[in-house]
Design an enzyme around this catalytic site. Structure first.
Site, PDB file in Angstrom:
ATOM      1  N   HIS A 290       2.437  -2.848   7.742  1.00 16.74           N
ATOM      2  CA  HIS A 290       1.514  -1.924   8.378  1.00 16.74           C
ATOM      3  C   HIS A 290       2.221  -0.611   8.704  1.00 16.74           C
ATOM      4  O   HIS A 290       3.286  -0.613   9.326  1.00 16.74           O
ATOM      5  CB  HIS A 290       0.957  -2.517   9.680  1.00 16.74           C
ATOM      6  CG  HIS A 290      -0.032  -3.611   9.466  1.00 16.74           C
ATOM      7  ND1 HIS A 290      -0.358  -4.537  10.443  1.00 16.74           N
ATOM      8  CD2 HIS A 290      -0.788  -3.936   8.380  1.00 16.74           C
ATOM      9  CE1 HIS A 290      -1.266  -5.369   9.954  1.00 16.74           C
ATOM     10  NE2 HIS A 290      -1.542  -5.030   8.721  1.00 16.74           N
TER      11      HIS A 290
ATOM     12  N   LYS B  38       0.840  -1.200   0.000  1.00 15.22           N
ATOM     13  CA  LYS B  38       0.000   0.000   0.000  1.00 15.22           C
ATOM     14  C   LYS B  38       0.870   1.242   0.000  1.00 15.22           C
ATOM     15  O   LYS B  38       1.927   1.275   0.624  1.00 15.22           O
ATOM     16  CB  LYS B  38      -0.919  -0.007   1.221  1.00 15.22           C
ATOM     17  CG  LYS B  38      -2.026  -1.050   1.153  1.00 15.22           C
ATOM     18  CD  LYS B  38      -2.971  -0.925   2.329  1.00 15.22           C
ATOM     19  CE  LYS B  38      -4.129  -1.909   2.224  1.00 15.22           C
ATOM     20  NZ  LYS B  38      -5.054  -1.806   3.367  1.00 15.22           N
TER      21      LYS B  38
ATOM     22  N   HIS C  84      -7.229 -13.311   2.720  1.00 14.42           N
ATOM     23  CA  HIS C  84      -6.878 -12.645   3.972  1.00 14.42           C
ATOM     24  C   HIS C  84      -6.792 -13.635   5.134  1.00 14.42           C
ATOM     25  O   HIS C  84      -6.120 -13.358   6.122  1.00 14.42           O
ATOM     26  CB  HIS C  84      -7.892 -11.529   4.278  1.00 14.42           C
ATOM     27  CG  HIS C  84      -7.313 -10.169   4.056  1.00 14.42           C
ATOM     28  ND1 HIS C  84      -6.938  -9.730   2.811  1.00 14.42           N
ATOM     29  CD2 HIS C  84      -6.999  -9.163   4.919  1.00 14.42           C
ATOM     30  CE1 HIS C  84      -6.445  -8.512   2.914  1.00 14.42           C
ATOM     31  NE2 HIS C  84      -6.457  -8.152   4.179  1.00 14.42           N
TER      32      HIS C  84
ATOM     33  N   TYR D  57      -3.949  -8.479  16.252  1.00 13.64           N
ATOM     34  CA  TYR D  57      -3.606  -9.893  16.330  1.00 13.64           C
ATOM     35  C   TYR D  57      -3.220 -10.323  17.731  1.00 13.64           C
ATOM     36  O   TYR D  57      -3.134 -11.519  18.006  1.00 13.64           O
ATOM     37  CB  TYR D  57      -2.459 -10.208  15.368  1.00 13.64           C
ATOM     38  CG  TYR D  57      -2.828  -9.971  13.936  1.00 13.64           C
ATOM     39  CD1 TYR D  57      -3.614 -10.888  13.236  1.00 13.64           C
ATOM     40  CD2 TYR D  57      -2.429  -8.813  13.281  1.00 13.64           C
ATOM     41  CE1 TYR D  57      -3.982 -10.653  11.929  1.00 13.64           C
ATOM     42  CE2 TYR D  57      -2.786  -8.581  11.961  1.00 13.64           C
ATOM     43  CZ  TYR D  57      -3.567  -9.506  11.295  1.00 13.64           C
ATOM     44  OH  TYR D  57      -3.929  -9.263  10.001  1.00 13.64           O
TER      45      TYR D  57
END
Length: 304
Positions: free
Chosen positions: A264, A169, A238, A273
């Site tokens: 991230h 991203k 995912h 998580y």
């Protein structure tokens, strides 16, 4: 109570130039509030108090609305009362300092290690299934996003060095380790790939036609794979990424490392998580914290 509401909707339409859909949303939210007010014996907008708004929030929550939906209702009320104050139809804005209840973050579903092993411990001989196994091994091995897997080119693979370079991203590049099982599966696929892909095709994973495999096709192939292998839940890309993150965190306890591997930008995204190994953390806490350990030899005379 209908006249001020109608005036407010006209204000949104003519002065604020809001879309018909936005105006409909405001009207629906405020009509719901008006109906509740009638039910509790209030027939004037100016009589609504902050206490009433809190009661209304509780009513919405009890009715099954989540935090985000309630926040939207409160936003509608605040905007409406700004208009009423401007028109001299209210003395204050009763929703100004009222907050919606927090929305619990959706926790990712994961498969346990045994389920992953059952899913991937196969020996396919059909070229497309060899390709599929290579895709799924790589996703689980390196925690790739669906878009990262679909966009992967041959030049991004370094199987001798057991690394893969992906574009995540925000066009941020990261280099990830590739596990031994994934390296074997990828080598098996690359040995067959030339029989499907035309010369010059850069994509690692190609379709029967020889062009780059689409994201939708990858999703469909993984769902099909799960059915064939007897998975007890519907498989999606995912789930493999979530399982990678969960298993890495459970084994290492290194949140920062998992954040880097997942790509991230914010560690708060990775922290979702941590719930997956909470029972282990609770046991460690009980065994380690000086105020958590129980005293030996009785409870003590000062306790009640």
């Amino acid at each position: 109570m209908a006249a001020p509401l109608s005036g407010f909707i006209r204000h949104l339409q003519s002065e604020k130039r809001h879309s018909a859909r936005t105006c409909d949303n405001y009207q629906r939210d405020l009509q719901r509030l008006a109906l509740w007010l009638t039910g509790v014996g209030c027939d004037c907008w100016a009589d609504l108090s902050s206490h009433d708004v809190r009661r209304y929030v509780a009513h919405l929550s009890k009715g099954g609305l989540g935090g985000r939906s309630i926040a939207r209702h409160l936003s509608s009320i605040r905007r409406f009362y700004q208009y009423l104050l401007r028109e001299g139809l209210a003395r204050d804005n009763p929703a100004l300092d009222i907050r919606a209840p927090k929305t619990g973050r959706r926790l990712p579903k994961v498969a346990d290690v045994d389920q992953i092993n059952q899913l991937l411990e196969v020996n396919p001989d059909d070229p497309l299934e060899v390709r599929d196994l290579a895709m799924f091994e790589l996703m689980y091995s390196s925690g790739l996003r669906l878009a990262e897997l679909a966009g992967l080119d041959l030049l991004s693979l370094d199987l001798k060095g057991r690394e893969v370079r992906v574009l995540g991203k925000g066009n941020k590049e990261r280099i990830l380790p590739v596990g031994g099982k994934a390296v074997t599966a990828l080598n098996n696929w690359l040995a067959m790939r030339s029989s499907v892909a035309p010369e010059g095709e850069p994509a690692v994973f190609v379709s029967q036609r020889g062009d780059r495999l689409s994201r939708r096709s990858i999703q469909a192939r993984l769902a099909r794979w799960g059915v064939l292998q007897g998975a007890d839940q519907r498989l999606h890309p995912h789930l493999l990424r979530h399982s990678f993150a969960s298993h890495m965190l459970e084994s290492s306890g290194d949140l920062r490392a998992v954040q880097e591997l997942l790509g991230h930008a914010d560690i708060a995204t990775t922290q979702v998580y941590t719930h997956l190994d909470f029972q282990h953390l609770a046991r460690v806490y009980d065994q380690s914290h000086p105020r958590a350990r129980r005293r030996r030899g009785g409870s003590g005379s000062g306790e009640s």
